[in-house]
Design an enzyme around this catalytic site. Structure first.
Site, PDB file in Angstrom:
ATOM      1  N   GLU A   1      33.435  31.515  24.366  1.00 45.26           N
ATOM      2  CA  GLU A   1      33.482  31.667  22.355  1.00 45.26           C
ATOM      3  C   GLU A   1      34.823  33.076  23.301  1.00 45.26           C
ATOM      4  O   GLU A   1      34.580  34.258  23.855  1.00 45.26           O
ATOM      5  CB  GLU A   1      31.824  33.155  22.767  1.00 45.26           C
ATOM      6  CG  GLU A   1      31.763  32.988  20.599  1.00 45.26           C
ATOM      7  CD  GLU A   1      31.776  34.625  21.140  1.00 45.26           C
ATOM      8  OE1 GLU A   1      30.427  34.331  20.998  1.00 45.26           O
ATOM      9  OE2 GLU A   1      32.405  35.276  19.930  1.00 45.26           O
TER      10      GLU A   1
ATOM     11  N   CYS B   1      33.011  40.578  18.271  1.00 43.50           N
ATOM     12  CA  CYS B   1      33.449  39.219  17.786  1.00 43.50           C
ATOM     13  C   CYS B   1      33.513  38.904  16.065  1.00 43.50           C
ATOM     14  O   CYS B   1      33.757  38.616  15.783  1.00 43.50           O
ATOM     15  CB  CYS B   1      33.268  38.284  19.050  1.00 43.50           C
ATOM     16  SG  CYS B   1      31.162  38.016  18.221  1.00 43.50           S
TER      17      CYS B   1
HETATM   18  P1  NAP Z   1      37.217  39.396  29.059  1.00 44.24           P
HETATM   19  O1  NAP Z   1      39.272  40.634  29.833  1.00 44.24           O
HETATM   20  O2  NAP Z   1      37.883  38.325  28.533  1.00 44.24           O
HETATM   21  O3  NAP Z   1      36.776  39.373  30.795  1.00 44.24           O
HETATM   22  C1  NAP Z   1      35.282  38.836  30.115  1.00 44.24           C
HETATM   23  C2  NAP Z   1      34.550  38.389  31.495  1.00 44.24           C
HETATM   24  O4  NAP Z   1      36.369  37.503  32.361  1.00 44.24           O
HETATM   25  C3  NAP Z   1      34.855  39.385  33.097  1.00 44.24           C
HETATM   26  O5  NAP Z   1      33.862  39.742  33.642  1.00 44.24           O
HETATM   27  C4  NAP Z   1      36.126  39.611  33.853  1.00 44.24           C
HETATM   28  O6  NAP Z   1      36.353  40.257  34.676  1.00 44.24           O
HETATM   29  C5  NAP Z   1      36.594  38.222  33.702  1.00 44.24           C
HETATM   30  N1  NAP Z   1      38.059  37.727  33.271  1.00 44.24           N
HETATM   31  C6  NAP Z   1      38.911  37.938  33.079  1.00 44.24           C
HETATM   32  N2  NAP Z   1      39.801  37.663  32.933  1.00 44.24           N
HETATM   33  C7  NAP Z   1      39.695  36.580  34.335  1.00 44.24           C
HETATM   34  C8  NAP Z   1      39.550  35.648  34.448  1.00 44.24           C
HETATM   35  N3  NAP Z   1      41.608  34.979  34.602  1.00 44.24           N
HETATM   36  N4  NAP Z   1      39.336  34.565  35.597  1.00 44.24           N
HETATM   37  C9  NAP Z   1      37.955  34.864  35.691  1.00 44.24           C
HETATM   38  N5  NAP Z   1      37.034  35.999  34.955  1.00 44.24           N
HETATM   39  C10 NAP Z   1      38.168  36.669  34.377  1.00 44.24           C
HETATM   40  O7  NAP Z   1      36.664  40.763  28.220  1.00 44.24           O
HETATM   41  P2  NAP Z   1      36.594  42.021  27.971  1.00 44.24           P
HETATM   42  O8  NAP Z   1      36.697  42.903  29.609  1.00 44.24           O
HETATM   43  O9  NAP Z   1      34.766  42.275  27.492  1.00 44.24           O
HETATM   44  O10 NAP Z   1      37.270  42.831  26.990  1.00 44.24           O
HETATM   45  C11 NAP Z   1      38.796  42.464  26.806  1.00 44.24           C
HETATM   46  C12 NAP Z   1      39.060  41.860  25.265  1.00 44.24           C
HETATM   47  O11 NAP Z   1      37.986  40.621  25.541  1.00 44.24           O
HETATM   48  C13 NAP Z   1      39.038  43.063  24.374  1.00 44.24           C
HETATM   49  O12 NAP Z   1      40.274  43.697  24.421  1.00 44.24           O
HETATM   50  C14 NAP Z   1      39.049  42.098  23.064  1.00 44.24           C
HETATM   51  O13 NAP Z   1      39.906  40.941  23.040  1.00 44.24           O
HETATM   52  C15 NAP Z   1      38.499  41.444  24.174  1.00 44.24           C
HETATM   53  N6  NAP Z   1      36.504  40.367  23.820  1.00 44.24           N
HETATM   54  C16 NAP Z   1      35.759  39.737  23.291  1.00 44.24           C
HETATM   55  C17 NAP Z   1      34.676  39.316  22.734  1.00 44.24           C
HETATM   56  C18 NAP Z   1      34.341  38.249  21.135  1.00 44.24           C
HETATM   57  O14 NAP Z   1      32.730  38.867  21.791  1.00 44.24           O
HETATM   58  N7  NAP Z   1      34.629  37.599  21.457  1.00 44.24           N
HETATM   59  C19 NAP Z   1      34.254  40.530  23.331  1.00 44.24           C
HETATM   60  C20 NAP Z   1      34.823  40.963  23.804  1.00 44.24           C
HETATM   61  C21 NAP Z   1      36.009  41.325  24.392  1.00 44.24           C
HETATM   62  P3  NAP Z   1      36.644  41.411  35.597  1.00 44.24           P
HETATM   63  O15 NAP Z   1      37.510  42.034  34.185  1.00 44.24           O
HETATM   64  O16 NAP Z   1      36.392  41.511  36.712  1.00 44.24           O
HETATM   65  O17 NAP Z   1      38.477  41.083  35.742  1.00 44.24           O
END
Ligand code: NAP
Length: 522
Positions: free
Chosen positions: A265, A302
């Site tokens: 998602e 989200c």
């Molecule tokens: P994220 O960067 O997507 O990270 C989510 C999870 O995925 C973390 O455990 C992260 O681990 C891991 N991850 C990130 N990049 C990866 C990769 N290339 N390969 C494998 N694992 C990976 O989300 P976030 O840190 O929660 O928030 C960052 C951004 O995500 C926000 O600014 C927003 O745009 C979006 N977000 C969207 C939703 C939604 O509900 N759709 C919710 C929260 C956030 P590590 O941090 O250890 O790398």
């Protein structure tokens, strides 16, 4: 007494991971929190995956009552954590105690709801086509179908729901209900909260007499998550987060010798269509409730309403003034992590300096670290369509209002939307015709259509869909919230002419609901 040691949890035990890790940070103050958390290395991932695989057969064949009781046990063990859980989550996320209390109840209610689903047995989708030995030209064999769990599931918790979309959140509850072991890749934004919940799950596993390998919690970096998705004994992935990370995990999963599904998602800006009669009749009320929904918890949902369409005219001008006034009362609060805060600033700055975008209103600055005032921008449909970047998610309290010359222009804009989790109609009786024209377009684009409400606040129920066409999710056939989310982790299997004593127990249980030759029993 709740303990946080910073260890990884594997096979009913806690141990130091093979790699040095991180400390959590209080996003409101920037202060580091104790203790340090170790990260899982590849050997830890391998051990957790092997244990999960060896526990899978026993877990998927556990009787429905044992599994339901286990889910209730997880809920009870989370309740038993009491204030310690809320205090740690507050320190790690900056979210309010009130919000976290509501989220904890949502998490435990979700687990209890899945317990009811497991007991009811509809999810097994039992089908029995009795044999027709005298059918010509060929006899029909005895064919029986049930659903079974797909195997161990890797779950990536979300930063914005440290309880309901994290270690014991919706993905975990659905996977356990389906009979799948779960390995959670802990979110680095709330590792202590994650450990408390992980230990509660370990207690519930032991109390239920289930194999300890059905649960593991691994903190780690990108490499840990990637190793988990690559592991041959992982058979599916549940993910909530950014589009970039979701796509990265999808390509890792697709490149495996045995590709597996990633139920990701990702991003959605949840368009709201304010139809003309509603805009004229409820101008101020809609403006106020829009701003409340937008600014709730710094907009870190989200389902945040990030895009609003309305037809131009004096009513829209009045609406814009009310939005300005309502936003002026909102002030900046700490976002979940410095990374999310930096991404929000970057997105808001890009919109503010865009030549085709006007800054309509900003909220007030705040005193917390990692806080930026909420923002509402204004453009028109032609300019909005001219630059695809204007439709990208800015995670946080940022929204774009798009003026449309006519209803037709609004319909055309809807046709060009990316896939979304939700679409909202603000409508009155005189808007029904326009809404009727919008509906088929929205049905092609979104997972949930709602009227006269706001998309934030997702009910966990049987009829809920929290999904939608890409990029909202990786696969629009599934939901990540609600009891239907169990289907992501099931697959059908048929048994043809098997001796009765070899048939699995549910297919011999005449009290369970089933389709007998296409007709419902029970
Ligand atoms: P994220 O960067 O997507 O990270 C989510 C999870 O995925 C973390 O455990 C992260 O681990 C891991 N991850 C990130 N990049 C990866 C990769 N290339 N390969 C494998 N694992 C990976 O989300 P976030 O840190 O929660 O928030 C960052 C951004 O995500 C926000 O600014 C927003 O745009 C979006 N977000 C969207 C939703 C939604 O509900 N759709 C919710 C929260 C956030 P590590 O941090 O250890 O790398």
């Amino acid at each position: 007494m709740a303990t946080i040691t910073g260890e990884i949890l594997v096979g009913g035990e806690a141990a130091s991971g093979g790699l040095p890790g991180i400390r959590a940070t209080n996003p409101k103050t920037g202060a580091p929190l104790e203790p340090a958390f170790s990260f899982a290395d590849e050997a830890d991932v391998d051990r957790a995956a092997r244990l999960a695989w060896s526990a899978f057969d026993a877990f998927r064949e556990s009787d429905l009552e044992t599994r339901a009781h286990f889910l209730e046990g997880v809920a009870a063990a989370i309740d038993d954590l009491g204030d310690a859980l809320i205090e740690r989550a507050e320190a790690e996320t900056g979210l309010s105690r009130r919000r976290l209390g509501i989220e904890r109840d949502r998490t435990t209610n979700q687990l209890r709801l899945f317990a009811k689903v497991v007991r009811a047995g509809e999810w097994l989708d039992l089908r029995i086509d009795p044999p027709l030995p005298d059918r010509t030209p060929f006899p029909r064999p005895d064919i029986r179908l049930r659903q079974i769990g797909v195997g161990p599931v890797a779950v990536f918790g979300a930063s914005n729901f440290p309880l309901a979309f994290s270690v014991a959140g919706g993905d975990t509850a659905a996977a356990f209900a389906a009979g799948c072991p779960v390995i959670v890749k802990g979110h680095p934004a709330h590792p202590g909260t994650g450990e408390l919940v992980g230990r509660a799950i370990q207690r519930a596993v032991a109390d239920a007499g289930l194999p300890a390998g059905i649960f593991a919690l691994l903190n780690g970096a990108v490499e840990t998550g990637t190793a988990l998705v690559r592991h041959p004994m992982i058979k599916s992935v549940g993910f909530t987060g950014s589009r970039g990370a979701g796509l990265a995990l999808m390509s890792v999963a697709a490149a495996r010798p045995e590709p597996i599904p990633v139920h990701a998602e990702m991003s959605s800006i949840n368009p709201v269509f304010i139809l003309p009669a509603a805009l004229a009749e409820r101008t101020e009320a809609i403006a106020r409730s829009f701003v409340d929904s937008l600014a709730l918890d710094s907009g870190q949902y989200c389902t945040n309403p990030g895009l609003v369409y309305a037809v131009e005219g004096p009513e829209l001008e009045a609406f814009l003034s009310h939005v300005e006034a309502a936003l002026a009362l909102k002030h900046a609060e700490a976002m979940l992590t410095p990374g999310i805060h930096a991404a929000f600033d970057k997105g808001v700055d890009a919109l503010a300096s865009h030549p085709d975008v006007q800054v309509l209103a900003r909220g007030r600055d705040g005193t917390d670290a990692n806080a930026t005032a909420p923002a509402v921008f204004l453009t028109d449909a032609t300019r909005f369509e001219a630059d695809e970047a204007l439709g990208h998610e800015v995670f946080g309290a940022s929204s774009m209002i798009v003026r449309c010359e006519t209803i037709e222009a609004m319909l055309e804009a809807a046709e060009r939307m990316e896939g979304q989790l939700t679409a909202t109609l603000q409508l009155d009786a005189d808007d029904i015709d326009a809404a009727r024209r919008l509906l088929p377009i929205l049905e092609r684009r979104v997972g949930r259509i709602l009227a006269n409400g706001w998309p934030t606040g997702v009910e966990v129920s049987h009829a809920m869909v929290h999904g939608g066409p890409y990029p909202a999710t990786a696969d629009s056939r599934f939901t990540s919230v609600g009891t239907l989310s169990i289907r992501r982790f099931l697959r059908p299997i048929s048994y043809q002419n098997l001796p009765a004593e070899l048939l699995p127990a549910p297919l011999r249980d005449e009290t369970l609901p089933a389709l007998i030759d296409g007709v419902r029993r029970g």
